[in-house]
Design an enzyme around this catalytic site. Structure first.
Site, PDB file in Angstrom:
ATOM      1  N   HIS A 157      67.023  63.577  29.456  1.00 35.85           N
ATOM      2  CA  HIS A 157      65.536  62.926  30.384  1.00 35.85           C
ATOM      3  C   HIS A 157      64.447  63.559  30.196  1.00 35.85           C
ATOM      4  CE1 HIS A 157      69.604  61.122  30.414  1.00 35.85           C
ATOM      5  NE2 HIS A 157      68.709  58.776  30.465  1.00 35.85           N
ATOM      6  N   GLY A 206      65.276  59.744  23.817  1.00 35.23           N
ATOM      7  CA  GLY A 206      66.244  59.556  24.318  1.00 35.23           C
ATOM      8  C   GLY A 206      66.301  57.746  25.059  1.00 35.23           C
ATOM      9  N   HIS A 207      65.699  58.384  25.969  1.00 35.14           N
ATOM     10  CA  HIS A 207      65.422  56.578  27.086  1.00 35.14           C
ATOM     11  C   HIS A 207      63.981  57.091  27.018  1.00 35.14           C
ATOM     12  CE1 HIS A 207      65.381  54.638  29.939  1.00 35.14           C
ATOM     13  NE2 HIS A 207      66.871  54.868  30.410  1.00 35.14           N
ATOM     14  N   HIS A 271      71.386  50.346  24.214  1.00 28.60           N
ATOM     15  CA  HIS A 271      71.123  50.508  25.530  1.00 28.60           C
ATOM     16  C   HIS A 271      69.600  49.535  25.488  1.00 28.60           C
ATOM     17  CE1 HIS A 271      69.852  51.952  29.494  1.00 28.60           C
ATOM     18  NE2 HIS A 271      71.481  52.824  29.638  1.00 28.60           N
ATOM     19  N   GLU A 323      76.117  50.962  27.955  1.00 24.90           N
ATOM     20  CA  GLU A 323      75.151  49.287  28.840  1.00 24.90           C
ATOM     21  C   GLU A 323      73.693  48.268  27.879  1.00 24.90           C
ATOM     22  OE1 GLU A 323      74.741  52.091  32.723  1.00 24.90           O
ATOM     23  OE2 GLU A 323      73.350  52.165  31.122  1.00 24.90           O
ATOM     24  N   GLU A 339      72.570  44.936  33.239  1.00 19.53           N
ATOM     25  CA  GLU A 339      72.357  45.805  34.416  1.00 19.53           C
ATOM     26  C   GLU A 339      71.184  45.360  34.520  1.00 19.53           C
ATOM     27  OE1 GLU A 339      70.441  50.708  34.741  1.00 19.53           O
ATOM     28  OE2 GLU A 339      72.017  49.518  32.638  1.00 19.53           O
ATOM     29  N   CYS A 341      68.515  46.500  35.971  1.00 19.32           N
ATOM     30  CA  CYS A 341      67.148  47.015  35.200  1.00 19.32           C
ATOM     31  C   CYS A 341      67.410  46.674  34.284  1.00 19.32           C
ATOM     32  CB  CYS A 341      67.586  48.988  35.086  1.00 19.32           C
ATOM     33  SG  CYS A 341      67.207  50.190  36.191  1.00 19.32           S
ATOM     34  N   CYS A 414      69.867  54.284  38.986  1.00 17.69           N
ATOM     35  CA  CYS A 414      68.357  53.479  39.254  1.00 17.69           C
ATOM     36  C   CYS A 414      67.969  52.305  39.276  1.00 17.69           C
ATOM     37  CB  CYS A 414      68.587  53.604  37.449  1.00 17.69           C
ATOM     38  SG  CYS A 414      70.237  53.005  36.882  1.00 17.69           S
ATOM     39  N   CYS A 415      69.343  51.569  39.446  1.00 16.48           N
ATOM     40  CA  CYS A 415      68.942  49.828  39.934  1.00 16.48           C
ATOM     41  C   CYS A 415      67.923  49.964  40.898  1.00 16.48           C
ATOM     42  CB  CYS A 415      69.763  49.137  39.072  1.00 16.48           C
ATOM     43  SG  CYS A 415      70.455  49.195  37.924  1.00 16.48           S
TER      44      CYS A 415
END
Length: 668
Positions: A157, A206-207, A271, A323, A339, A341, A414-415
């Site tokens: 990340h 990756g994200h 995801h 997710e 989710e 997010c 994160c949310c």
């Protein structure tokens, strides 16, 4: 004056650097829109006074701020769980900056500066900023790898952290005009351009989100390297070797949106949050470069998501494991993930799709997500949250990773911090502008100051949305102005549950949309879901729109097996649910025959003021000895889905059986 100056600076920078392409439709900045709306203004104020302070407090109490302090001192041990915990500070700064832009607060401004000093000290001399490694480079976080970037595709990340930092720095610069955070971001972005690119290091992040952040820095600085790097990261997808025939999404690359190049993708995969950030960035780059293959790809992906993978309340990401999006029409209720997010990302992506195409269907999906599956993620107190947003909660079963009650914070938070940054920016989704006129996308009380064809125009909205469908718009040009006013006629007001055949309304719509100009009923052309009024506008011209606020039963496509024989309830933009508190402690025993009639009742003292729906349905009761069951007529009350789980823990359901089909016998 400061914000006006900044907008001019942004425009000037981009023209100096020769940028010509961009979205044909531009959103009106949220700082140009002043809300007087009870529904949204109260949420923005709660976010300012409760959510943002609580987020900062929790960032301090959980060690997230301490990680930056230790990184500056090159001493200690990373003291939180995930290497992306840095982003919780960035996202909260972003939300706080948006709040500052419309609500000056010297104390908050000073606090942000103090945090930015801490962040700057944690940044390494070459621009690298990642506390999970910098604290102790010889013993970095287990997800981080022994060297920089070597696990970026997987779970480090590093670039995800950079992306959120870029977004926050852009927001802070916009709000304050200060460069203290922006300079940190630019220093990090310059490191990325030196490290990644043709002939340098390659990786598919990756994200995703660094791509979106780089575009924002490009818009501010005009530095083309940032836009080119964003495109480079997108174009690296699909180049890694995977077990192509594996059914495991991690092994075949689908989890990472990396199984094939984006230009060859046909469906929403993997995801869900990562996917939304990627597709948003693809839209940005397509707008700025004119890449038609990008545009065709996200059109295909959007059609797949909205036609096969969208929950009725706008949620996305059906599968808890990873997710992720499920297969086509895989939309279970008891194990729905949804989710928060992902709902936020869905808003970002659909806004961009609208700006590309000017079609109301994208705002229809944005509105569905915003009013239902997104704000359900934050409690009415502004300090309790859902990471996942359930579709059904039973007393007899609950999936371990899903939530039946709200939490103040999560180990992976994160949310909550994503909510903190989204809510203050809601006014920026209300209006948009093209060369020939103005778009009204959302119906929120307040005023907007625009410049149309070089003439100042104020546009005022008055309504009681989402509870009532009467909308009044007052147009106040400084002098007579000739332009098109496009008012979105929501799909749900045109007998369209979603812009696909995934869901549909039962029965016929009884009322139709009525539009008046200066008190006279007026015919209008409907273009891409917008009522278009083209005229010479004079001061105090008024447009009235009456949207039919009927209670509608929604049914799912026959391909959605989990919803067969069931109905959901919608009124206006809101999806409703039954909660235990209003229905004798149970909701899993309710049957709603198709002929059920509901009456709207506004209750000002319930859940901060909501319109509930009351009707007569059937309840399935079990005899005291457990040897027989029978149905009885019973009153049923349903509430807006976003408001559930604010009165304790208990059963809840969105989809109701319309008749008894079969009975599951439980044995112990």
């Amino acid at each position: 004056m400061k914000r006006t100056f900044l907008l001019v600076v942004f425009s000037g920078m981009l023209s100096v650097y020769g940028q010509q392409r961009d979205y044909a439709i531009q959103a009106i900045p949220f700082t140009s829109v002043k809300l007087t709306d009870q529904f949204w203004q109260s949420r923005i104020e709660t976010n300012r006074t409760a959510t943002i302070p609580a987020s900062f407090e929790r960032c301090e109490n959980t060690g997230r701020v301490k990680n930056f302090v230790m990184a500056a001192e090159k001493s200690g041990k990373f003291c939180t769980t995930f290497p992306f915990d840095d982003t919780d500070i960035y996202k909260t700064i972003e939300g706080a900056s948006y709040s500052l832009a419309v609500h000056p607060d010297k104390k908050l401004d000073k606090y942000l500066d103090s945090l930015i000093v801490i962040i700057s000290k944690a940044q390494e001399p070459d621009g690298y900023l990642y506390t999970a490694r910098t604290i102790d480079p010889q013993h970095p976080h287990s997800w981080s790898g022994d060297e920089r970037w070597v696990k970026e595709h997987d779970n480090s990340h590093e670039l995800y952290n950079s992306g959120h930092m870029f977004e926050a720095a852009a927001a802070h610069f916009f709000a304050t005009g200060k460069r203290n955070f922006l300079n940190i971001a630019v220093k990090n972005a310059d490191l990325l351009t030196r490290t990644f690119g043709p002939g340098k290091r390659s990786v598919a992040p990756g994200h995703e989100i660094v791509e979106m952040g780089l575009v924002k820095l490009y818009r501010i600085t005009g530095k083309k390297d940032y836009l080119e790097l964003a495109k480079f990261f997108i174009d690296q997808r699909g180049k890694r070797e995977y077990k192509k025939k594996s059914g495991n999404s991690w092994e075949n690359g689908n989890y990472w949106q990396d199984a094939r190049p984006i230009t060859q993708e046909n469906e929403a995969l993997g995801h869900a949050v990562r996917a939304m950030y990627l597709y948003s960035a693809v839209a940005d780059v397509a707008a700025l470069t004119g890449d038609k293959e990008y545009l065709q790809a996200i059109d295909r992906i959007w059609n797949n998501m909205v036609g096969r993978k969208l929950y009725v309340q706008g949620g996305i990401g059906a599968v808890p494991d990873g997710e992720q999006f499920g297969a086509d029409y895989e939309l279970p209720n008891e194990t729905a993930y949804n989710e928060t997010c992902a709902a936020i990302g869905n808003v970002y992506w659909n806004q961009r799709m609208f700006q590309l195409h000017g079609d109301a269907k994208y705002i229809d999906v944005l509105e569905k997500s915003l009013y239902n599956g997104l704000i359900s993620g934050v409690g009415l107190d502004g300090k309790s949250f859902f990471y996942t947003n359930a579709m059904q909660v039973k007393n007899t079963f609950h999936y371990p990773r899903l939530e039946a009650e709200r939490s103040g914070w999560f180990e992976c938070s994160c949310c909550p911090t994503n909510v903190a940054r989204l809510i203050p920016s809601v006014p920026g989704y209300v209006y948009a502008q093209s060369e020939d006129g103005v778009y009204v996308n959302l119906f929120i009380n307040g005023s907007a100051n625009l410049v149309v064809n070089k003439k100042p125009v104020q546009l005022i909205q008055q309504n009681n949305y989402p509870w009532e469908g009467g909308l009044l718009f007052t147009v106040k040009p400084k002098s007579t102005a000739d332009f098109k006013l496009r008012i979105r006629i929501p799909g749900w007001a045109r007998n369209e549950a979603v812009p696909s055949d995934l869901y549909s309304f039962q029965g016929s719509q009884l009322a139709s949309v009525v539009l008046k100009v200066n008190g006279e009923v007026t015919s209008y052309s409907l273009e891409k879901g917008y009522a278009v009024i083209n005229r010479k506008w004079k001061d105090n011209d008024k447009v009235e729109v009456s949207l039919p606020m009927e209670v509608r039963m929604v049914k799912a496509s026959e391909k959605v097996k989990d919803d067969q024989g069931k109905v959901a309830i919608q009124r206006g933009p809101l999806i409703y649910c039954a909660e235990w508190k209003d229905n004798d402690g149970r909701t899993s025993n309710i049957i709603l025959p198709e002929e059920t009639v509901f009456k709207p009742v506004f209750q000002k003292d319930l859940l901060n003021g909501v319109t509930v729906l009351k009707g007569e349905a059937l309840g399935v009761n079990v005899s005291a000895d457990g040897k027989s069951i029978h149905t009885v007529n019973k009153p049923v009350t349903v509430i807006p889905y976003y408001a559930w789980a604010n009165r304790g823990k208990g059963e809840m359901t969105v989809w109701f059986p319309a008749r008894v089909k079969e009975v599951d016998l439980l044995t112990k």
